[in-house]
Scaffold this motif. Structure first.
Motif, short mmCIF file in Angstrom:
data_model
loop_
_atom_site.label_atom_id
_atom_site.label_comp_id
_atom_site.label_asym_id
_atom_site.label_seq_id
_atom_site.Cartn_x
_atom_site.Cartn_y
_atom_site.Cartn_z
N VAL A 2 0.85 -1.19 0.00
CA VAL A 2 0.00 0.00 0.00
C VAL A 2 0.89 1.25 0.00
O VAL A 2 1.81 1.35 0.81
N PRO A 3 0.65 2.19 -0.91
CA PRO A 3 1.46 3.42 -0.96
C PRO A 3 1.37 4.19 0.36
O PRO A 3 0.32 4.19 1.01
N PRO A 4 2.46 4.85 0.76
CA PRO A 4 2.43 5.63 1.99
C PRO A 4 1.32 6.67 1.96
O PRO A 4 1.08 7.31 0.95
N GLY A 5 0.64 6.82 3.05
CA GLY A 5 -0.43 7.80 3.14
C GLY A 5 -1.79 7.28 2.72
O GLY A 5 -2.80 7.82 3.13
N ARG A 6 -1.82 6.25 1.91
CA ARG A 6 -3.11 5.75 1.43
C ARG A 6 -3.94 5.16 2.57
O ARG A 6 -5.13 5.40 2.67
N ARG A 7 -3.30 4.40 3.44
CA ARG A 7 -4.01 3.80 4.57
C ARG A 7 -4.58 4.90 5.47
O ARG A 7 -5.71 4.80 5.95
N ARG A 8 -3.81 5.96 5.65
CA ARG A 8 -4.28 7.09 6.46
C ARG A 8 -5.51 7.73 5.83
O ARG A 8 -6.48 8.07 6.51
N LEU A 9 -5.51 7.90 4.52
CA LEU A 9 -6.66 8.46 3.82
C LEU A 9 -7.87 7.55 3.92
O LEU A 9 -9.00 8.01 4.09
N GLU A 10 -7.66 6.25 3.82
CA GLU A 10 -8.75 5.30 3.94
C GLU A 10 -9.36 5.34 5.34
O GLU A 10 -10.59 5.31 5.49
N ARG A 11 -8.51 5.43 6.35
CA ARG A 11 -9.01 5.51 7.73
C ARG A 11 -9.79 6.81 7.94
O ARG A 11 -10.82 6.82 8.61
N ALA A 12 -9.31 7.91 7.38
CA ALA A 12 -10.01 9.19 7.51
C ALA A 12 -11.38 9.12 6.84
O ALA A 12 -12.36 9.65 7.37
N ALA A 13 -11.47 8.46 5.69
CA ALA A 13 -12.75 8.32 5.00
C ALA A 13 -13.71 7.48 5.83
O ALA A 13 -14.90 7.80 5.93
N MET A 14 -13.20 6.43 6.48
CA MET A 14 -14.05 5.60 7.35
C MET A 14 -14.54 6.43 8.53
O MET A 14 -15.71 6.35 8.92
N ASP A 15 -13.66 7.22 9.12
CA ASP A 15 -14.03 8.02 10.28
C ASP A 15 -15.06 9.09 9.94
O ASP A 15 -15.87 9.47 10.78
N ALA A 16 -15.05 9.59 8.70
CA ALA A 16 -15.98 10.64 8.31
C ALA A 16 -17.43 10.19 8.39
O ALA A 16 -18.33 11.00 8.59
N SER A 17 -17.67 8.89 8.26
CA SER A 17 -19.04 8.38 8.30
C SER A 17 -19.46 7.90 9.69
O SER A 17 -20.57 7.47 9.89
N ARG A 18 -18.58 8.03 10.66
CA ARG A 18 -18.88 7.60 12.03
C ARG A 18 -19.61 8.72 12.78
O ARG A 18 -19.50 9.88 12.43
N PRO A 19 -20.32 8.36 13.85
CA PRO A 19 -20.96 9.41 14.66
C PRO A 19 -19.90 10.29 15.32
O PRO A 19 -18.73 9.90 15.42
#
Length: 98
Positions: A2-19
């Motif tokens: 996984v390219p550096p930073g991509r995992r961080r972006l994926e986690r941020a996208a997941m967090d955006a939909s959380r309460p």
């Protein structure tokens, strides 16, 4: 790989939909002092699962204390942010204290 930073972006996208989450801050935990381990273990493993905490320095004088403290808070909180304090900046070998 996984390219550096991509995992961080994926986690941020997941967090955006959380309460909404709460953000806590604590400093001077001194996990190598008497009673600190017991206090850390007394924190709920469920109550803060969606929340974040900022550990704002002085969590330990030794590498082991810092490692154990970070591990304990990670068990309780979704996100743990750590900012070293003056004690943490001068980590001593195992067993040595200031």
């Amino acid at each position: 790989r996984v390219p550096p930073g991509r995992r961080r972006l994926e986690r941020a996208a997941m967090d955006a939909s959380r309460p909404p989450a709460r953000i806590f801050a604590v400093s001077d935990v001194h996990y190598d002092h008497p009673g600190a381990h017991e206090w850390g273990r007394s924190l709920s493993g469920e109550l803060y699962r969606d929340d974040a905490i900022i550990l704002a320095g002085d969590i330990g004088d030794t590498y082991d204390a810092v490692r154990l403290c970070l591990r304990q808070f990670r068990r309780c909180f979704r996100r743990v942010f750590y900012v070293p304090g003056n004690h943490d900046m001068w980590i001593r070998p195992k067993g040595q204290h200031s």
